[in-house]
Design a protein around this motif. Sequence first.
Motif, PDB file in Angstrom:
ATOM      1  N   ARG A 156       0.807  -1.220   0.000  1.00  0.00           N
ATOM      2  CA  ARG A 156       0.000   0.000   0.000  1.00  0.00           C
ATOM      3  C   ARG A 156       0.840   1.271   0.000  1.00  0.00           C
ATOM      4  N   ILE A 157       1.847   1.299   0.861  1.00  0.00           N
ATOM      5  CA  ILE A 157       2.672   2.513   0.949  1.00  0.00           C
ATOM      6  C   ILE A 157       4.161   2.193   0.890  1.00  0.00           C
ATOM      7  N   VAL A 158       4.492   0.987   0.489  1.00  0.00           N
ATOM      8  CA  VAL A 158       5.895   0.565   0.487  1.00  0.00           C
ATOM      9  C   VAL A 158       6.283  -0.011  -0.867  1.00  0.00           C
ATOM     10  N   ASP A 159       7.310   0.579  -1.478  1.00  0.00           N
ATOM     11  CA  ASP A 159       7.929  -0.028  -2.654  1.00  0.00           C
ATOM     12  C   ASP A 159       9.271  -0.607  -2.220  1.00  0.00           C
ATOM     13  N   GLY A 160      10.066  -1.099  -3.167  1.00  0.00           N
ATOM     14  CA  GLY A 160      11.326  -1.733  -2.819  1.00  0.00           C
ATOM     15  C   GLY A 160      12.270  -0.803  -2.071  1.00  0.00           C
ATOM     16  N   PHE A 161      12.278   0.469  -2.434  1.00  0.00           N
ATOM     17  CA  PHE A 161      13.155   1.435  -1.775  1.00  0.00           C
ATOM     18  C   PHE A 161      12.790   1.582  -0.303  1.00  0.00           C
ATOM     19  N   VAL A 162      11.507   1.743  -0.017  1.00  0.00           N
ATOM     20  CA  VAL A 162      11.064   1.915   1.375  1.00  0.00           C
ATOM     21  C   VAL A 162      11.292   0.629   2.166  1.00  0.00           C
ATOM     22  N   TYR A 163      11.055  -0.511   1.522  1.00  0.00           N
ATOM     23  CA  TYR A 163      11.288  -1.808   2.158  1.00  0.00           C
ATOM     24  C   TYR A 163      12.742  -1.894   2.645  1.00  0.00           C
ATOM     25  N   SER A 164      13.676  -1.550   1.749  1.00  0.00           N
ATOM     26  CA  SER A 164      15.097  -1.626   2.103  1.00  0.00           C
ATOM     27  C   SER A 164      15.459  -0.597   3.165  1.00  0.00           C
ATOM     28  N   LYS A 165      14.852   0.563   3.086  1.00  0.00           N
ATOM     29  CA  LYS A 165      15.110   1.612   4.088  1.00  0.00           C
ATOM     30  C   LYS A 165      14.649   1.160   5.471  1.00  0.00           C
ATOM     31  N   PHE A 166      13.503   0.480   5.502  1.00  0.00           N
ATOM     32  CA  PHE A 166      12.959  -0.007   6.766  1.00  0.00           C
ATOM     33  C   PHE A 166      13.864  -1.076   7.382  1.00  0.00           C
ATOM     34  N   ILE A 167      14.260  -2.094   6.588  1.00  0.00           N
ATOM     35  CA  ILE A 167      15.073  -3.164   7.165  1.00  0.00           C
ATOM     36  C   ILE A 167      16.474  -2.676   7.507  1.00  0.00           C
ATOM     37  N   ASP A 168      16.980  -1.690   6.775  1.00  0.00           N
ATOM     38  CA  ASP A 168      18.299  -1.143   7.079  1.00  0.00           C
ATOM     39  C   ASP A 168      18.266  -0.392   8.403  1.00  0.00           C
ATOM     40  N   ALA A 169      17.225   0.424   8.612  1.00  0.00           N
ATOM     41  CA  ALA A 169      17.095   1.162   9.872  1.00  0.00           C
ATOM     42  C   ALA A 169      16.866   0.204  11.041  1.00  0.00           C
ATOM     43  N   TRP A 170      16.023  -0.809  10.827  1.00  0.00           N
ATOM     44  CA  TRP A 170      15.726  -1.787  11.882  1.00  0.00           C
ATOM     45  C   TRP A 170      16.996  -2.546  12.291  1.00  0.00           C
ATOM     46  N   SER A 171      17.747  -3.041  11.320  1.00  0.00           N
ATOM     47  CA  SER A 171      18.950  -3.816  11.633  1.00  0.00           C
ATOM     48  C   SER A 171      20.014  -2.944  12.289  1.00  0.00           C
ATOM     49  N   THR A 172      20.140  -1.700  11.855  1.00  0.00           N
ATOM     50  CA  THR A 172      21.106  -0.786  12.469  1.00  0.00           C
ATOM     51  C   THR A 172      20.758  -0.533  13.921  1.00  0.00           C
TER      52      THR A 172
END
Length: 449
Positions: A156-172
């Motif tokens: 709905r509000i997430v494309d591949g870029f946002v997906y990667s941004k989310f997992i990168d922030a979460w893992s950091t």
Amino acid sequence: MQPQFSLHILSKKFIKPASPTPYNLRKSKISSLDQCQLPIYVPYLFCYPLNDKTKTSERSKLLQTSLSQILTLFYPLAGRYIEDKLMIDCNDHGVEYVEAEVVCHLAPFLRRDLDCKNLHQFFPHQSESPSSPLVAVQWNMFECGGVAIGLCISHRIVDGFVYSKFIDAWSTSCRLGFDKVVHHQPSFDLGQISPTREVMPKVTPISQPHPEIKVASATFVFSNLAISNLRMLAKGAGQFSRVQLVTALIWKALIRVAEAKHGQLRPSIITHLINMRGRTSTSLPISKDSCGNIMRPVLVRFTPEKMGNKVEFDELVSLVCGAITNCVKDCAKPQNGEDLFLMVDSAWKKAAEESKRNEVVSYFFTSTCGMPFYPDFGWGKPVRVTRKESFAEEIIVLMDTRDGDGIETWISLEENDMPIFQQDPDIMAFTSQKDHHNDDQSIFLRSKC
């Protein structure tokens, strides 16, 4: 042979943001660009061949704590989608978190020839409803101590870029602490730039469920050396990107698959997605941190008659490069949100209409290359990242290899087409389904999984 295993759900809970979402941010309208997307979840699996079972519960707790913290930044993902209002109710109801025990070792699931249909149990089952969470996580613990994180996020509000941004922030946050998340704050104002539309044009999506067909999936790896060799084969090599070179070679093989099926070359089109962030005009305040489906399709045509009834790699890569270059130029033309939507809608409509022509074979490509899709939560990068199909779909997904130098392709085709594709001479010459292309095999052997 497909691995045999049993999986048991141990617990289910909802992880809520560490602090409440401010009242003024509780209502988040989706954009007209988001309205173009199918109501599906995007599922990726991150595999970590660890060998210390005593630490799995501790790691799970760290994941949950850091997830709660990150949701204060990605607050709409902890809400619920209200379809009749075309908005996300940012009510902090949370994301689903499931813990599961797998009676099996992880090793069989690291194979690159594993059909992704066998991965569905590693994800929380998600079908959209008013109460559905927008994010769901499943922490899968294997007998050997290895783990696999199944992550589903609503399109709905997430494309591949946002997906990667989310997992990168979460893992950091998990690895270094929330205060070390140095990324810019994600922005959820796309609905103000390109507002929702009460009446949407009826466009048939390019990639959509096909319950009448059976698909098979497999993973192929283009090493850095293979890509270098492709570059030497292409005329004007300096102007072509890794993604363009790999796309062209896969397309060439797919054209030959269609030729084998129909007894002659047929017109073919591919649709590729490009990220529009950083490519729009200065009149549109879309930042690199804007969240939403800020992408548009690029249509590339192969017409046998124009190519002398030959399939040449260098001509295909030139077609791909030219189409993407023209598309990037078009992204700078819209001066407001309405112009932007009309451009994207027109591109989707044209691609959908072209793909439905009887004499044409069409394929859908998407790429996450250049995006951080190997999250290190504190126990190293995953040795395998893969995805399962959201539905029975024919799709080609490109992503970086673990070392960042090559490209891994996840390919799903009609079941009868896959053997022909796998035996294509170019696919056999330039790709591998084995793990010797990087250090994945040695990591696996050390893991004892």
